[in-house]
Design a protein around this motif. Structure first.
Motif, PDB file in Angstrom:
ATOM      1  N   ARG A  49       0.838  -1.202   0.000  1.00 28.75           N
ATOM      2  CA  ARG A  49       0.000   0.000   0.000  1.00 28.75           C
ATOM      3  C   ARG A  49       0.878   1.260   0.000  1.00 28.75           C
ATOM      4  O   ARG A  49       0.595   2.218  -0.716  1.00 28.75           O
ATOM      5  N   ASP A  50       1.959   1.236   0.793  1.00 32.93           N
ATOM      6  CA  ASP A  50       2.893   2.365   0.811  1.00 32.93           C
ATOM      7  C   ASP A  50       3.516   2.579  -0.566  1.00 32.93           C
ATOM      8  O   ASP A  50       3.632   3.721  -1.032  1.00 32.93           O
ATOM      9  N   LEU A  51       3.924   1.498  -1.206  1.00 37.82           N
ATOM     10  CA  LEU A  51       4.564   1.609  -2.518  1.00 37.82           C
ATOM     11  C   LEU A  51       3.604   2.196  -3.549  1.00 37.82           C
ATOM     12  O   LEU A  51       4.005   3.004  -4.399  1.00 37.82           O
ATOM     13  N   THR A  52       2.351   1.789  -3.466  1.00 40.69           N
ATOM     14  CA  THR A  52       1.341   2.334  -4.384  1.00 40.69           C
ATOM     15  C   THR A  52       1.185   3.829  -4.174  1.00 40.69           C
ATOM     16  O   THR A  52       1.153   4.609  -5.143  1.00 40.69           O
ATOM     17  N   GLU A  53       1.107   4.255  -2.910  1.00 40.35           N
ATOM     18  CA  GLU A  53       0.961   5.679  -2.602  1.00 40.35           C
ATOM     19  C   GLU A  53       2.191   6.474  -3.043  1.00 40.35           C
ATOM     20  O   GLU A  53       2.069   7.575  -3.603  1.00 40.35           O
ATOM     21  N   LEU A  54       3.365   5.911  -2.799  1.00 40.83           N
ATOM     22  CA  LEU A  54       4.599   6.609  -3.164  1.00 40.83           C
ATOM     23  C   LEU A  54       4.765   6.696  -4.682  1.00 40.83           C
ATOM     24  O   LEU A  54       5.275   7.692  -5.200  1.00 40.83           O
ATOM     25  N   GLU A  55       4.334   5.668  -5.381  1.00 40.37           N
ATOM     26  CA  GLU A  55       4.395   5.717  -6.841  1.00 40.37           C
ATOM     27  C   GLU A  55       3.427   6.767  -7.375  1.00 40.37           C
ATOM     28  O   GLU A  55       3.762   7.527  -8.290  1.00 40.37           O
ATOM     29  N   GLN A  56       2.236   6.818  -6.802  1.00 37.76           N
ATOM     30  CA  GLN A  56       1.264   7.835  -7.222  1.00 37.76           C
ATOM     31  C   GLN A  56       1.771   9.239  -6.941  1.00 37.76           C
ATOM     32  O   GLN A  56       1.463  10.184  -7.680  1.00 37.76           O
ATOM     33  N   GLY A  57       2.582   9.378  -5.897  1.00 36.29           N
ATOM     34  CA  GLY A  57       3.183  10.666  -5.571  1.00 36.29           C
ATOM     35  C   GLY A  57       4.489  10.924  -6.294  1.00 36.29           C
ATOM     36  O   GLY A  57       5.183  11.903  -5.998  1.00 36.29           O
ATOM     37  N   LYS A  58       4.831  10.009  -7.235  1.00 34.44           N
ATOM     38  CA  LYS A  58       6.043  10.131  -8.057  1.00 34.44           C
ATOM     39  C   LYS A  58       7.312  10.192  -7.201  1.00 34.44           C
ATOM     40  O   LYS A  58       8.261  10.939  -7.490  1.00 34.44           O
ATOM     41  N   LYS A  59       7.333   9.369  -6.150  1.00 33.78           N
ATOM     42  CA  LYS A  59       8.508   9.274  -5.290  1.00 33.78           C
ATOM     43  C   LYS A  59       9.396   8.091  -5.669  1.00 33.78           C
ATOM     44  O   LYS A  59      10.585   8.059  -5.340  1.00 33.78           O
ATOM     45  N   LEU A  60       8.807   7.098  -6.336  1.00 38.11           N
ATOM     46  CA  LEU A  60       9.536   5.907  -6.755  1.00 38.11           C
ATOM     47  C   LEU A  60       8.727   5.202  -7.838  1.00 38.11           C
ATOM     48  O   LEU A  60       7.636   5.647  -8.194  1.00 38.11           O
ATOM     49  N   LYS A  61       9.268   4.098  -8.333  1.00 37.02           N
ATOM     50  CA  LYS A  61       8.567   3.300  -9.333  1.00 37.02           C
ATOM     51  C   LYS A  61       8.448   1.866  -8.830  1.00 37.02           C
ATOM     52  O   LYS A  61       9.436   1.259  -8.413  1.00 37.02           O
ATOM     53  N   ARG A  62       7.244   1.348  -8.834  1.00 34.00           N
ATOM     54  CA  ARG A  62       7.039  -0.038  -8.428  1.00 34.00           C
ATOM     55  C   ARG A  62       7.485  -0.972  -9.533  1.00 34.00           C
ATOM     56  O   ARG A  62       7.239  -0.725 -10.709  1.00 34.00           O
ATOM     57  N   ILE A  63       8.144  -2.060  -9.146  1.00 34.65           N
ATOM     58  CA  ILE A  63       8.492  -3.131 -10.068  1.00 34.65           C
ATOM     59  C   ILE A  63       8.108  -4.451  -9.421  1.00 34.65           C
ATOM     60  O   ILE A  63       7.720  -4.487  -8.252  1.00 34.65           O
ATOM     61  N   HIS A  64       8.199  -5.526 -10.167  1.00 33.63           N
ATOM     62  CA  HIS A  64       7.804  -6.824  -9.644  1.00 33.63           C
ATOM     63  C   HIS A  64       8.661  -7.172  -8.424  1.00 33.63           C
ATOM     64  O   HIS A  64       9.887  -7.269  -8.512  1.00 33.63           O
ATOM     65  N   GLY A  65       8.001  -7.308  -7.265  1.00 35.32           N
ATOM     66  CA  GLY A  65       8.702  -7.703  -6.050  1.00 35.32           C
ATOM     67  C   GLY A  65       9.410  -6.591  -5.321  1.00 35.32           C
ATOM     68  O   GLY A  65      10.171  -6.848  -4.381  1.00 35.32           O
ATOM     69  N   GLY A  66       9.182  -5.326  -5.709  1.00 36.98           N
ATOM     70  CA  GLY A  66       9.877  -4.254  -5.014  1.00 36.98           C
ATOM     71  C   GLY A  66       9.659  -2.892  -5.628  1.00 36.98           C
ATOM     72  O   GLY A  66       8.592  -2.584  -6.155  1.00 36.98           O
ATOM     73  N   ALA A  67      10.700  -2.062  -5.561  1.00 37.90           N
ATOM     74  CA  ALA A  67      10.614  -0.691  -6.066  1.00 37.90           C
ATOM     75  C   ALA A  67      11.982  -0.240  -6.537  1.00 37.90           C
ATOM     76  O   ALA A  67      13.013  -0.770  -6.121  1.00 37.90           O
ATOM     77  N   THR A  68      11.982   0.776  -7.405  1.00 39.09           N
ATOM     78  CA  THR A  68      13.227   1.317  -7.918  1.00 39.09           C
ATOM     79  C   THR A  68      13.113   2.837  -8.034  1.00 39.09           C
ATOM     80  O   THR A  68      12.029   3.412  -7.881  1.00 39.09           O
ATOM     81  N   LEU A  69      14.237   3.479  -8.320  1.00 41.13           N
ATOM     82  CA  LEU A  69      14.254   4.927  -8.485  1.00 41.13           C
ATOM     83  C   LEU A  69      13.513   5.353  -9.742  1.00 41.13           C
ATOM     84  O   LEU A  69      13.512   4.639 -10.745  1.00 41.13           O
ATOM     85  N   LEU A  70      12.920   6.516  -9.702  1.00 42.00           N
ATOM     86  CA  LEU A  70      12.398   7.138 -10.909  1.00 42.00           C
ATOM     87  C   LEU A  70      13.566   7.672 -11.727  1.00 42.00           C
ATOM     88  O   LEU A  70      14.574   8.102 -11.171  1.00 42.00           O
ATOM     89  N   GLN A  71      13.425   7.655 -13.050  1.00 43.71           N
ATOM     90  CA  GLN A  71      14.451   8.224 -13.910  1.00 43.71           C
ATOM     91  C   GLN A  71      13.947   9.519 -14.532  1.00 43.71           C
ATOM     92  O   GLN A  71      12.748   9.691 -14.749  1.00 43.71           O
ATOM     93  N   THR A  72      14.882  10.402 -14.846  1.00 50.39           N
ATOM     94  CA  THR A  72      14.511  11.635 -15.528  1.00 50.39           C
ATOM     95  C   THR A  72      14.274  11.343 -17.001  1.00 50.39           C
ATOM     96  O   THR A  72      14.623  10.286 -17.506  1.00 50.39           O
TER      97      THR A  72
END
Length: 254
Positions: A38-61
């Motif tokens: 749920r946190d990852l979904t919220e953070l992705e919606q806030g453009k803080k990170l990118k969700r990937i299968h099994g985790g999360a990664t940095l957003l790229q410019t």
């Protein structure tokens, strides 16, 4: 622990490690898996990170582009499966364009023994193609650092001399609105020309490329066949359904 504190820890871990697994986040925050998701979904919606299968990664410019070494080390199992399926689409006697990219590179070992001709703008593809005893043509031109792709006037003039049954291309971002994108306009132009000169264009993309947009569009999704993995259906189901309505998309089961 408050939500804001937990999410701050998640952001810090992603920034420190670039890629973080859900299990690592569970251990660091002592939260449940459902809470972390749920946190990852919220953070992705806030453009803080990118969700990937099994985790999360940095957003790229928009202009940021991983090197070939960085690309090759990420999601390698997924890319190999996509590449294997892509190679199955190549028929005897085909003339194909093979893009400079980590997933297209993985196709080469599966093309060995086929009576085909390959044109490529990938410096790293050349040796592997020759060693696989495949008739190979190189575009030439200026070699771009990082991705080792031929770009520029020489590459543009070279590609105009060929026509392809199929063009196999990588992408850094895919969305319904912006189509297929890549950070470098010069590479985007070569991809656009490859699509123009091909009877069929096939974009190979692991699940992390979806819902990202980078600087230079090279194709609308209606103009290409997208080959990806089942992770897209699992992680980005809504987008997958939108893509199905708009283009031909094939999913490789992992």
């Amino acid at each position: 622990m408050l939500t804001v504190e937990r999410q701050e820890i998640i952001i810090q871990l992603v920034q420190q490690n670039e890629v973080v697994k859900i299990q690592d986040l569970i251990e660091a925050t002592r939260a449940s898996e459902s809470t972390i998701r749920r946190d990852l979904t919220e953070l992705e919606q806030g453009k803080k990170l990118k969700r990937i299968h099994g985790g999360a990664t940095l957003l790229q410019t928009m202009r940021e582009e991983p090197t070939m070494a960085q690309k090759s080390s990420k999601n390698s199992h997924e890319k190999k499966k996509i590449a294997q399926r892509a190679a199955e689409l190549v028929q005897e006697g085909d003339c194909i364009f093979l893009d400079a990219g980590s997933t297209t590179f993985e196709m080469i070992s599966h093309l060995k023994g086929k009576n085909i001709e390959v044109v490529t703008n990938g410096v790293m593809n050349i040796q592997a193609l020759v060693e696989a005893d495949i008739d190979t043509h190189s575009l030439g031109g200026h070699v771009k650092k990082g991705t080792y792709a031929f770009v520029g006037r020489g590459a543009i003039e070279s590609i105009a001399r060929f026509r392809f049954d199929k063009a196999f291309l990588g992408a850094n971002g895919i969305t319904v609105k912006d189509g297929c994108t890549t950070p470098d306009p010069e590479e985007a132009y070569i991809k656009t020309k490859a699509i123009q000169y091909a009877q069929q264009a096939i974009v190979l993309a692991d699940h992390t490329k979806f819902e990202d947009v980078t600087f230079s569009p090279f194709a609308s999704i209606e103009d290409v066949h997208i080959l990806t993995s089942s992770y897209v259906k699992e992680e980005k189901e809504q987008l997958y359904q939108e893509l199905v309505k708009s283009t031909a998309i094939e999913v490789v089961k992992l």
